[in-house]
Design an enzyme around this catalytic site. Structure first.
Site, PDB file in Angstrom:
ATOM      1  CE  LYS A 123     -37.496   0.574  -6.168  1.00 53.15           C
ATOM      2  NZ  LYS A 123     -36.321  -0.298  -6.083  1.00 53.15           N
ATOM      3  CE1 TYR A 134     -31.805   0.729  -3.929  1.00 51.87           C
ATOM      4  CE2 TYR A 134     -31.545  -0.727  -2.045  1.00 51.87           C
ATOM      5  CZ  TYR A 134     -31.347   0.496  -2.645  1.00 51.87           C
ATOM      6  OH  TYR A 134     -30.688   1.483  -1.980  1.00 51.87           O
ATOM      7  CD  GLU A 170     -37.719  -3.072  -4.175  1.00 54.32           C
ATOM      8  OE1 GLU A 170     -36.625  -3.610  -4.060  1.00 54.32           O
ATOM      9  OE2 GLU A 170     -38.105  -2.499  -5.210  1.00 54.32           O
ATOM     10  CE  LYS A 220     -38.787   6.554   5.130  1.00 56.44           C
ATOM     11  NZ  LYS A 220     -38.408   7.637   5.981  1.00 56.44           N
ATOM     12  CB  CYS A 275     -28.457  38.413  15.343  1.00 53.49           C
ATOM     13  SG  CYS A 275     -28.658  36.952  16.390  1.00 53.49           S
ATOM     14  CE  LYS A 326     -36.613   4.516   2.242  1.00 50.76           C
ATOM     15  NZ  LYS A 326     -35.531   4.638   3.222  1.00 50.76           N
ATOM     16  CB  CYS A 370     -33.546  37.246  16.004  1.00 52.99           C
ATOM     17  SG  CYS A 370     -32.250  38.468  16.084  1.00 52.99           S
ATOM     18  NE  ARG A 382     -28.184   9.330  -0.976  1.00 50.50           N
ATOM     19  CZ  ARG A 382     -29.056  10.239  -1.404  1.00 50.50           C
ATOM     20  NH1 ARG A 382     -29.668  10.061  -2.533  1.00 50.50           N
ATOM     21  NH2 ARG A 382     -29.324  11.289  -0.693  1.00 50.50           N
ATOM     22  CB  SER A 386     -33.308  10.408  -1.810  1.00 52.88           C
ATOM     23  OG  SER A 386     -33.817  11.662  -2.125  1.00 52.88           O
ATOM     24  CG  LEU A 387     -36.875   6.068  -2.823  1.00 49.00           C
ATOM     25  CD1 LEU A 387     -37.076   4.775  -2.044  1.00 49.00           C
ATOM     26  CD2 LEU A 387     -37.473   5.938  -4.219  1.00 49.00           C
ATOM     27  CB  CYS A 394     -32.715  37.697  19.665  1.00 49.26           C
ATOM     28  SG  CYS A 394     -31.387  36.582  19.173  1.00 49.26           S
ATOM     29  CG  ASP A 450      -1.240   4.999  -0.360  1.00 50.70           C
ATOM     30  OD1 ASP A 450      -1.340   4.679   0.835  1.00 50.70           O
ATOM     31  OD2 ASP A 450      -2.132   4.779  -1.204  1.00 50.70           O
ATOM     32  CG  ASP A 510     -32.920   1.963   8.523  1.00 50.46           C
ATOM     33  OD1 ASP A 510     -32.377   2.871   7.864  1.00 50.46           O
ATOM     34  OD2 ASP A 510     -33.325   2.119   9.686  1.00 50.46           O
ATOM     35  CG  ASP A 569      -2.100  -0.913   1.053  1.00 54.83           C
ATOM     36  OD1 ASP A 569      -2.935  -1.006   1.956  1.00 54.83           O
ATOM     37  OD2 ASP A 569      -2.180  -1.556  -0.018  1.00 54.83           O
ATOM     38  CB  ALA A 570       3.961   2.161   1.784  1.00 51.44           C
ATOM     39  CB  CYS A 619     -28.234  39.687  19.215  1.00 49.24           C
ATOM     40  SG  CYS A 619     -29.795  39.878  18.343  1.00 49.24           S
ATOM     41  CD  GLU A 655     -30.028   1.053   1.621  1.00 51.28           C
ATOM     42  OE1 GLU A 655     -30.009   1.400   0.416  1.00 51.28           O
ATOM     43  OE2 GLU A 655     -30.262   1.843   2.547  1.00 51.28           O
TER      44      GLU A 655
HETATM   45  S1  IVH Z   1     -34.906   2.581  -4.871  1.00 51.83           S
HETATM   46  C1  IVH Z   1     -34.220   6.029  -7.798  1.00 51.83           C
HETATM   47  N1  IVH Z   1     -35.396   0.563  -3.288  1.00 51.83           N
HETATM   48  O1  IVH Z   1     -33.783   4.418   0.482  1.00 51.83           O
HETATM   49  C2  IVH Z   1     -34.623   5.254  -6.608  1.00 51.83           C
HETATM   50  N2  IVH Z   1     -34.210   2.409  -2.388  1.00 51.83           N
HETATM   51  O2  IVH Z   1     -34.907   7.040   0.988  1.00 51.83           O
HETATM   52  C3  IVH Z   1     -33.514   4.518  -5.995  1.00 51.83           C
HETATM   53  N3  IVH Z   1     -33.519   2.127  -0.052  1.00 51.83           N
HETATM   54  O3  IVH Z   1     -31.326   6.199  -1.246  1.00 51.83           O
HETATM   55  C4  IVH Z   1     -33.832   3.927  -4.691  1.00 51.83           C
HETATM   56  N4  IVH Z   1     -34.360   0.101   0.216  1.00 51.83           N
HETATM   57  O4  IVH Z   1     -30.643   4.027  -0.047  1.00 51.83           O
HETATM   58  C5  IVH Z   1     -34.847   1.773  -3.384  1.00 51.83           C
HETATM   59  N5  IVH Z   1     -35.841  -1.315  -2.020  1.00 51.83           N
HETATM   60  C6  IVH Z   1     -35.302  -0.118  -2.132  1.00 51.83           C
HETATM   61  C7  IVH Z   1     -34.626   0.496  -1.048  1.00 51.83           C
HETATM   62  C8  IVH Z   1     -34.097   1.777  -1.214  1.00 51.83           C
HETATM   63  C9  IVH Z   1     -33.673   1.097   0.787  1.00 51.83           C
HETATM   64  C10 IVH Z   1     -32.849   3.402   0.299  1.00 51.83           C
HETATM   65  C11 IVH Z   1     -31.867   3.932  -0.714  1.00 51.83           C
HETATM   66  C12 IVH Z   1     -32.357   5.307  -1.051  1.00 51.83           C
HETATM   67  C13 IVH Z   1     -33.176   5.635   0.150  1.00 51.83           C
HETATM   68  C14 IVH Z   1     -34.207   6.690  -0.155  1.00 51.83           C
END
Ligand code: IVH
Length: 705
Positions: A300, A236, A126, A324, A453, A128, A447, A149, A92-93, A429, A47, A130, A43-44, A432, A184
């Site tokens: 989707k 996914y 499907e 959610k 401020c 989601k 304020c 991301r 994101s969603l 405030c 780099d 976490d 690695d050194a 300030c 994920e």
């Molecule tokens: S689809 C263009 N499918 O949720 C849409 N996202 O809140 C791409 N996530 O950034 C995302 N499970 O990190 C998709 N079954 C699933 C997921 C999923 C988790 C996450 C993903 C996304 C975030 C949005």
């Protein structure tokens, strides 16, 4: 190494030869490490070669190669990860919190596509997951790059770490030439428990939840640490593709599974809203026994051609939504109420709580929104807690929905101390001492100190250097706080950041002698600041911290105006909130009168205008690039009128915008094209009078191909 000349002795010809040698050598080293698992250098040395390559590139920027090792896959640098620009943004969603929200989503999709109620429309549903999302780039079947991301546009290169995850194949057979798989990274509950046990035995801090553990484990500079943390991966979605994976979401997922990826087994195809909601309930009922954390269900649109037609809003797809699960709750005592002052002067009450675990996370603060919320009203003035205001010393119900900040929902009056008194919201405030006033119709008290401020100035500065704004490495919230209060290094407004390097010798010495700093950190900071003198227009607009102008609005404004000059002149001209400039502002999709007023004010209040002018002296603003430069309608202003037959108005508008055009609601001399369907009335007439191009729908479709 023998035979290598010092970088400063190289002439251009020698530098060119050396850059090629380094690109080849580092390329070989990458392949050996990543795909053959048999490194050809340590690695050194790796780099060192990368640093040498960067040093030569810095001396001869014009010689930088297209396949430069500094741009492509690479090992983590000693002080962080290599940045990766995603070939396609990682989105994101949008969220749905109730069955009604989901019904509305389905209606919205139908309306956009112009589908009648009886026409079938298939969705996938499907879990989601976490965890944290990861993008894997395969070329000719080989995993070349894994990137987090990040902010959606730029992530971090975590290739070496991803290669230690068992669910992630290193090679694919019969895969498209270019394939970016997205999904994920997560951790099973049992692995999380074992990891935390080990952490504690080793005297280390345990992780708050599996998501944090997964993120912390993936973002390790030493991939061997990642290897020792059992991470998993569900695929996914996808990014760049040289050929389609299928015609539907479901068939594409099946394809990914055949290629060797784990795809969540609870993915279902649903033919109706009722089926979607039934599957949601089913997944929810299994949540506790799945063995990993999920926080909702993602729906989707199944047909990928329809997904393409639906496209994206600025940060979320129109064809998907996250439903959610309800929030997690806990009960605890409210010890104190503190009032913080934000960058727009808003006074925000924060509850200090007796620490309590809510859904696996220890919570000791919660937002109380504003004075009405404490008294028991929501933002529309409706009573939400009849006769139950929130007081210091109360026992309260705390809840967390997804990633959002914890909130207080209710008060237990049976446990209220006998001597408690209603909370009195400050009218000055706390930072300030200026008056704090509530405009009629506004639930927030602000304020009136403006830039005088300190709290507002500091928060504005923190916003200015934040991730979506100037994002200056080495200058975060902590440093802003310190520099603000420092008399000689004083950073009191954005322009001061760019003159930091020009402080007198004594101040600079002081800077270099700060705790944990040195010559190198100071030089790095100056370099990071210098690098940001050239700033993309959307970042600059967002950085100004104008009320109601978030990251996506800034992008919309930048796309519309293209240049700082056009943006500024419009706001200056719109001074009295009437006239063509004001109309132009309001014609922008996503800009309403409230945001427009705030924008105009920022350029007409003396202190704020002067501050912007002082800042602009140090900057070179990079114009916004039209989204699709080579389209025939890029940069044009288009008005749709009458009925369209082949697509809905919403779809036509979205298509035009994705091809770089602006869509306006009214015809003026600034309009380039009017698309008139049957029933077009006064707008088409006006266009003819002005001598503008008027197209019918067929001509329009021909134009955009
Ligand atoms: S689809 C263009 N499918 O949720 C849409 N996202 O809140 C791409 N996530 O950034 C995302 N499970 O990190 C998709 N079954 C699933 C997921 C999923 C988790 C996450 C993903 C996304 C975030 C949005």
């Amino acid at each position: 190494m023998a035979g290598e000349q010092p970088v400063e002795n190289l002439d251009a010809a020698a530098a060119r030869v050396e850059l090629k040698r380094l690109a080849d050598l580092l390329g070989q080293a990458n392949r050996a490490y990543h795909t053959e698992d048999s490194p050809i250098m340590d690695d050194a040395e790796y780099d060192r070669l990368r640093r040498r390559n960067s040093a030569i590139e810095a001396r001869f920027p014009q010689l930088k190669r297209a396949d430069s090792p500094s741009e492509s896959i690479g090992a983590p640098l000693a002080d962080g990860f290599v940045k990766v620009t995603h070939s396609q943004r990682m989105m994101s969603l949008g969220n749905a919190f109730s069955d009604e929200d989901v019904a509305e989503f389905v209606d919205r999709v139908r309306r956009f596509l112009g589908l009648p109620a009886e026409a079938g429309l298939q969705f996938t549903a499907e879990p989601k997951i976490d965890g944290l999302s990861l993008s894997l780039r395969y070329e000719n079947g080989q995993l070349l790059q894994a990137a987090t991301r990040g902010d959606g546009t730029t992530g971090e290169d975590v290739t070496k770490n991803a290669l230690t995850i068992k669910d992630i194949p290193h090679f694919l057979h019969n895969a498209p030439e270019i394939l970016e798989v997205r999904g994920e990274v997560y951790m099973l509950h049992r692995d999380f428990d074992a990891l935390n046990k080990r952490q504690m035995e080793a005297g280390e801090k345990p992780f708050a939840n599996p998501r944090n553990a997964a993120a912390g484990s993936l973002r390790q500079l030493d991939p061997e640490i990642t290897r020792s943390r059992p991470l998993r991966f569900f695929a996914y979605a996808w990014g760049d593709l040289s050929e389609p994976l299928g015609e539907t979401q479901i068939s594409a997922l099946n394809h990914l599974e055949l290629l060797g990826f784990s795809v969540n087994a609870l993915t279902r195809s649903c033919a109706s809203l009722a089926q979607m909601l039934a599957h949601y309930r089913d997944i929810e009922s299994r949540r506790a026994i799945l063995g990993y954390d999920i926080d909702g269900v993602v729906y989707k649109v199944d047909d990928l051609r329809l997904q393409t037609r639906l496209g994206f809003r600025s940060t979320t797809p129109r064809w998907a939504i996250a439903h959610k699960f309800p929030a997690k709750i806990a009960h605890t005592r409210l010890e104190d109420i503190e009032v913080q002052v934000g960058r727009t002067g808003a006074l925000s009450p924060v509850a200090r709580l007796l620490p309590v675990t809510v859904g696996g996370v220890v919570v000791s603060n919660a937002t109380l929104h504003n004075e009405d919320y404490i008294a028991g009203y929501d933002s529309t003035g409706q009573t939400i807690r009849e006769g139950r205001d929130i007081r210091k010393g109360d026992w309260v119900e705390v809840y967390r929905a997804g990633d959002v900040i914890p909130k207080i929902r209710d008060v237990d009056l049976t446990r209220r101390p006998a001597d408690s008194t209603p909370y009195v919201f400050p009218t000055t405030c706390p930072e300030c001492g200026s008056d704090a006033v509530r405009e009629p119709g506004d639930s927030v008290r602000r304020c009136t100190g403006g830039l005088s401020c300190p709290a507002q100035s500091i928060e504005k500065l923190k916003h200015f250097v934040s991730r979506g704004a100037f994002d200056i490495e080495g200058l975060g919230a902590k440093q802003i706080e310190a520099f603000y209060h420092d008399d000689t290094l004083s950073i009191r407004e954005p322009a001061d950041i760019f003159t930091l390097e020009q402080r007198d010798a004594a101040s600079l010495t002081k800077l270099k002698n700060r705790d944990g700093w040195g010559e190198k950190s100071a030089d790095n900071l100056f370099a990071a600041i210098r690098a940001r003198r050239k700033i993309p227009l959307p970042r600059l607009i967002y950085a100004l911290g104008i009320r109601h102008v978030g990251e996506s609005s800034a992008q919309v404004l930048a796309n519309h105006f293209g240049t700082w000059t056009a943006f500024q002149s419009c706001l200056i001209e719109a001074k009295n909130e009437t006239g063509p400039a004001w109309d132009e502002l309001l014609s922008i999709d996503g800009v309403g009168p409230v945001m427009a007023s705030a924008l105009v004010a920022a350029f007409h209040q003396d202190a704020s205008r002067a501050l912007i002018n002082r800042l602009l002296r140090h900057l070179e603003v990079k114009d916004a690039e039209p989204t699709a430069q080579d389209s025939p309608i890029a940069g044009k202003t288009i008005v749709f009128t009458g009925t369209l037959e082949q697509m809905t108005r919403a779809e036509a508008k979205a298509r035009a915008e994705s091809l770089g055009a602006k869509v306006s609601g009214s015809v003026s001399a600034r309009t380039d094209i009017v698309v008139a369907g049957p029933g077009a009335g006064s707008k088409a007439k006006k266009a003819k009078t002005l001598g503008l191009t008027v197209l019918n729908e067929v001509e329009w479709l021909e134009l955009i191909g």
